[in-house]
Scaffold this motif. Structure first.
Motif, PDB file in Angstrom:
ATOM      1  N   ARG A 109      32.545  90.352  41.448  1.00 56.81           N
ATOM      2  CA  ARG A 109      32.237  91.541  42.305  1.00 56.81           C
ATOM      3  C   ARG A 109      32.876  92.823  42.213  1.00 56.81           C
ATOM      4  N   PHE A 110      32.301  93.883  42.646  1.00 54.79           N
ATOM      5  CA  PHE A 110      32.965  95.135  42.504  1.00 54.79           C
ATOM      6  C   PHE A 110      32.118  96.257  43.527  1.00 54.79           C
ATOM      7  N   SER A 111      32.591  96.848  44.312  1.00 53.06           N
ATOM      8  CA  SER A 111      32.050  97.599  45.442  1.00 53.06           C
ATOM      9  C   SER A 111      32.092  99.048  45.457  1.00 53.06           C
ATOM     10  N   ALA A 112      31.481  99.676  46.260  1.00 53.33           N
ATOM     11  CA  ALA A 112      31.603 100.919  47.031  1.00 53.33           C
ATOM     12  C   ALA A 112      30.509 101.392  47.971  1.00 53.33           C
ATOM     13  N   ALA A 113      30.893 102.066  49.028  1.00 47.85           N
ATOM     14  CA  ALA A 113      30.122 102.471  49.880  1.00 47.85           C
ATOM     15  C   ALA A 113      30.435 103.569  50.858  1.00 47.85           C
ATOM     16  N   PRO A 114      29.451 104.662  51.414  1.00 49.12           N
ATOM     17  CA  PRO A 114      29.693 105.565  52.093  1.00 49.12           C
ATOM     18  C   PRO A 114      30.428 105.526  53.165  1.00 49.12           C
ATOM     19  N   ALA A 115      31.491 106.576  53.639  1.00 51.28           N
ATOM     20  CA  ALA A 115      32.272 106.181  54.745  1.00 51.28           C
ATOM     21  C   ALA A 115      31.525 106.468  56.149  1.00 51.28           C
ATOM     22  N   LEU A 116      31.860 105.546  57.013  1.00 47.94           N
ATOM     23  CA  LEU A 116      31.380 105.675  58.413  1.00 47.94           C
ATOM     24  C   LEU A 116      32.883 105.499  59.278  1.00 47.94           C
ATOM     25  N   THR A 117      33.193 106.834  59.739  1.00 45.05           N
ATOM     26  CA  THR A 117      34.813 106.659  60.295  1.00 45.05           C
ATOM     27  C   THR A 117      34.436 106.254  61.703  1.00 45.05           C
ATOM     28  N   VAL A 120      37.917  93.323  50.490  1.00 41.84           N
ATOM     29  CA  VAL A 120      38.200  94.784  50.705  1.00 41.84           C
ATOM     30  C   VAL A 120      39.346  95.257  50.156  1.00 41.84           C
ATOM     31  N   ASP A 121      39.558  95.882  48.984  1.00 43.49           N
ATOM     32  CA  ASP A 121      40.661  96.269  48.360  1.00 43.49           C
ATOM     33  C   ASP A 121      40.416  97.682  47.698  1.00 43.49           C
ATOM     34  N   ARG A 122      41.308  98.137  46.868  1.00 41.45           N
ATOM     35  CA  ARG A 122      40.989  99.338  46.225  1.00 41.45           C
ATOM     36  C   ARG A 122      40.084  99.250  44.980  1.00 41.45           C
ATOM     37  N   THR A 123      39.767  98.139  44.695  1.00 42.04           N
ATOM     38  CA  THR A 123      38.834  98.064  43.414  1.00 42.04           C
ATOM     39  C   THR A 123      37.714  97.295  43.829  1.00 42.04           C
ATOM     40  N   HIS A 124      37.039  97.025  44.749  1.00 41.89           N
ATOM     41  CA  HIS A 124      35.776  96.260  45.674  1.00 41.89           C
ATOM     42  C   HIS A 124      35.352  97.005  46.447  1.00 41.89           C
ATOM     43  N   TYR A 125      33.838  97.049  46.440  1.00 43.91           N
ATOM     44  CA  TYR A 125      33.331  97.724  47.426  1.00 43.91           C
ATOM     45  C   TYR A 125      31.865  97.035  47.534  1.00 43.91           C
ATOM     46  N   PRO A 126      31.164  97.187  48.528  1.00 48.06           N
ATOM     47  CA  PRO A 126      29.682  96.567  48.467  1.00 48.06           C
ATOM     48  C   PRO A 126      28.525  97.253  47.632  1.00 48.06           C
ATOM     49  N   VAL A 127      28.977  98.123  47.018  1.00 40.94           N
ATOM     50  CA  VAL A 127      27.891  98.852  46.391  1.00 40.94           C
ATOM     51  C   VAL A 127      28.666  99.486  45.020  1.00 40.94           C
ATOM     52  N   PHE A 128      28.105  99.082  44.007  1.00 43.53           N
ATOM     53  CA  PHE A 128      28.761  99.406  42.689  1.00 43.53           C
ATOM     54  C   PHE A 128      27.610  99.555  41.794  1.00 43.53           C
ATOM     55  N   HIS A 129      28.119  99.940  40.374  1.00 46.42           N
ATOM     56  CA  HIS A 129      27.025 100.420  39.208  1.00 46.42           C
ATOM     57  C   HIS A 129      27.371  99.380  38.140  1.00 46.42           C
ATOM     58  N   GLN A 130      26.102  98.920  37.375  1.00 53.57           N
ATOM     59  CA  GLN A 130      26.145  98.256  36.383  1.00 53.57           C
ATOM     60  C   GLN A 130      25.198  98.862  35.219  1.00 53.57           C
ATOM     61  N   GLN A 150      41.261 107.438  35.219  1.00 55.29           N
ATOM     62  CA  GLN A 150      42.447 107.067  35.661  1.00 55.29           C
ATOM     63  C   GLN A 150      42.202 107.388  37.367  1.00 55.29           C
ATOM     64  N   ILE A 151      41.258 106.699  37.812  1.00 57.81           N
ATOM     65  CA  ILE A 151      41.022 106.541  39.303  1.00 57.81           C
ATOM     66  C   ILE A 151      41.463 105.210  39.825  1.00 57.81           C
ATOM     67  N   THR A 152      42.282 105.135  40.784  1.00 51.30           N
ATOM     68  CA  THR A 152      42.766 103.993  41.300  1.00 51.30           C
ATOM     69  C   THR A 152      42.115 103.331  42.404  1.00 51.30           C
ATOM     70  N   ASP A 153      41.344 104.278  43.158  1.00 51.66           N
ATOM     71  CA  ASP A 153      40.985 103.658  44.347  1.00 51.66           C
ATOM     72  C   ASP A 153      39.365 103.994  44.442  1.00 51.66           C
ATOM     73  N   ILE A 154      38.405 102.702  44.347  1.00 45.29           N
ATOM     74  CA  ILE A 154      37.205 102.859  44.242  1.00 45.29           C
ATOM     75  C   ILE A 154      36.486 103.724  45.240  1.00 45.29           C
ATOM     76  N   ARG A 155      37.042 103.710  46.643  1.00 44.20           N
ATOM     77  CA  ARG A 155      36.242 104.725  47.613  1.00 44.20           C
ATOM     78  C   ARG A 155      36.266 106.071  47.383  1.00 44.20           C
ATOM     79  N   LEU A 156      37.020 106.640  46.315  1.00 45.85           N
ATOM     80  CA  LEU A 156      36.942 107.888  45.836  1.00 45.85           C
ATOM     81  C   LEU A 156      35.507 108.347  45.396  1.00 45.85           C
ATOM     82  N   PHE A 157      34.841 107.416  44.732  1.00 46.43           N
ATOM     83  CA  PHE A 157      33.433 107.584  44.203  1.00 46.43           C
ATOM     84  C   PHE A 157      32.528 108.167  45.173  1.00 46.43           C
TER      85      PHE A 157
END
Length: 493
Positions: free
Chosen positions: A19-27, A190-200, A365-372
């Motif tokens: 896995r590997f992920s990323a999605a937009p924020a909903l605060t 849920v962690d700094r390198t996984h998100y529900p949307v990613f790119h391959q 050298q981006i260590t938190d996937i949420r930044l994308f």
């Protein structure tokens, strides 16, 4: 995957189990009222709006859902939250000057047109046949489970890998090779390198017996001619593996001759080695431009045998970088039944898969996937102009480090006592969005008398863009607890 803070996936796009992920924020303040994609005016359907607004108190799915401009009927298999649906229109791999798009461009530069065609705009919703059956996944494969995959209905889902389009792209037969880049979706931790949307990115190169084989129908000479056109790179590569091994990494006999397999493997490996040299050379230059001290340690690569459902023989490529071996990609010789099913049985092909987000994290050298997925100018402005001039690429400079806020939630598991970890992660992420940095299971036990299972999760709330107040974090945590009770039937302790 390494000595850096980056874990590269075990087999990138070719392995459906990683896995590997990323999605937009909903605060906390927007998750009930703002369901627009943060970078576009795309708005979910009215039905989906109602579903999101009521999701913490009612798990009832919408009857119709709109995903990236198309509407679909749902059924009891539907399990895709609104934040994931909203991300489906983002397509970061096509967003100019975005790190994921820049990474795609760098890789594409090593596979030039017209030999390779770039396929980058395929819709994310596919059939279960495309995603699993066309690639030979067995009916009981864990990737098919609702705990792992986002379903729209029993026959339709958000693709879990770019390989879902492999059959149709081979069938199109529009060029000798292709690079297919896309956003993919998986339920995960849920962690700094996984998100529900990613790119391959999925890549392939074919040779056709009808037009390129010798008088005996063999493709070896044609493949070796193309191999001779590839430049040398001069980097040390460890490759103790034979071209194939009948027991552990078999040739597809009798369709593929030993000489064809050896030639195709050499072409595949050289092509991917050249791509890796390009990526890691640019990573070193990016550090230098950012004023970061670099070591003089030479780049090293090694090949290891692997297993993938779609290729045989198969390999993984690892790179020794900053003191450790990093797993970069998976590849192999395409299973002949896939080409047969695509209507091109005369062809022979190699294929590879790579995770664009993971490579981008390493490159910049981006260590938190949420930044994308951030819209903060302090992030986006660092990459302006790079898409049109890759020599401007430089390492990301962190602009903030806001304090973490840890909160625990303990509960008794309800019902039959079974609960999938991904279900817990999904509820927490759907409520907290990008405000949650990571979630860890810290305790699990069974009551000695009743046998009831108790779980304790530690949630780290941390915004990438501002300091969270105690009051809003407490409200957000209360919402998470309520959602866990309502959606999973747990009993808070």
């Amino acid at each position: 995957m390494a000595a850096t803070a980056i874990r590269l996936p075990r087999s990138m796009a070719l392995v459906a189990a990683r896995r590997f992920s990323a999605a937009p924020a909903l605060t906390a303040t927007t998750r009930r009222c703002c369901i627009r994609s943060p970078t576009s005016a795309h708005i979910l359907s009215t039905t989906t709006l109602r579903f999101l607004s009521n999701s913490s108190s009612s798990p009832a799915p919408p009857s119709v859902v709109e995903i990236d401009g198309r509407k679909y009927n749902t059924d009891k298999w539907f399990n895709t939250p609104a934040n994931v649906i909203a991300a489906a229109s983002r397509r970061l791999h096509l967003q100019e000057d975005h790190p994921v798009a820049i990474t795609r461009q760098i890789i594409e530069s090593r596979f030039p047109a017209p030999t390779f065609r770039y396929v980058n705009s395929l819709h994310p919703v596919v059939s279960t046949f495309q995603n699993f059956d066309s690639l030979g996944f067995p009916p009981d494969h864990p990737g098919r489970a609702r705990s792992d995959t986002y379903y729209v209905n029993s026959d339709t889902l958000l693709r879990t890998h770019t390989s879902a389009h492999e059959l149709e792209t081979f069938r199109a037969n529009a060029s000798p090779g292709f690079l297919l880049s896309a956003d993919v979706y998986r339920r995960d931790e849920v962690d700094r390198t996984h998100y529900p949307v990613f790119h391959q990115m999925e890549g392939a190169r074919v040779w056709d017996r009808r037009t390129e084989a010798d008088e005996k129908g063999d493709l070896t000479a044609a493949i070796l001619r193309d191999l001779a056109k590839l430049q040398e790179h001069g980097i040390a590569v460890e490759d103790p593996n034979p071209p194939f091994h009948d027991e552990t990494n078999p040739r597809q006999a009798p369709q593929h001759s030993p000489s064809e397999v050896e030639a195709l493997g050499r072409h595949l490996k050289r092509s991917l080695e050249l791509m890796v040299v390009e990526v890691f050379s640019r990573a070193k230059k990016a550090k230098a431009l950012a004023g970061v001290e670099t070591t003089d340690e030479p780049l090293r690569m090694r090949w290891v045998e692997a297993f993938f459902p779609f290729t045989s023989p198969s390999w993984e490529l690892e790179v020794y970088y900053e003191g450790d071996w990093l797993e970069v990609l998976g590849c192999g010789i395409t299973k002949q039944p896939i080409l047969d099913a695509a209507g091109v049985p005369s062809q022979m092909a190699w294929a590879f898969g790579i995770g664009l987000d993971r490579i981008a994290m390493l490159l910049f050298q981006i260590t938190d996937i949420r930044l994308f997925w951030s819209q903060d100018e302090r992030f986006l402005s660092q990459f302006r102009g790079v898409s049109t001039d890759l020599d401007k690429l430089r390492q990301f400079v962190p602009f903030s480090k806001y304090p973490a806020c840890y909160k625990d939630v303990s509960f008794w598991v309800g019902g039959d006592g079974s609960l999938h970890n991904n279900d817990v992660m999904e509820v927490i992420r759907s409520v907290a969005g990008d405000v949650v940095e990571d979630v860890q299971l810290t305790d699990s036990f069974a009551h000695p008398k009743t046998g009831r299972q108790s779980l304790c999760y530690r949630i780290n709330y941390r915004s990438l863009e501002r300091t969270l107040t105690n009051a809003e974090t407490n409200r957000l945590h209360d919402d998470v607890n309520e959602a866990l009770v309502q959606r999973l039937g747990v009993e808070i302790r």
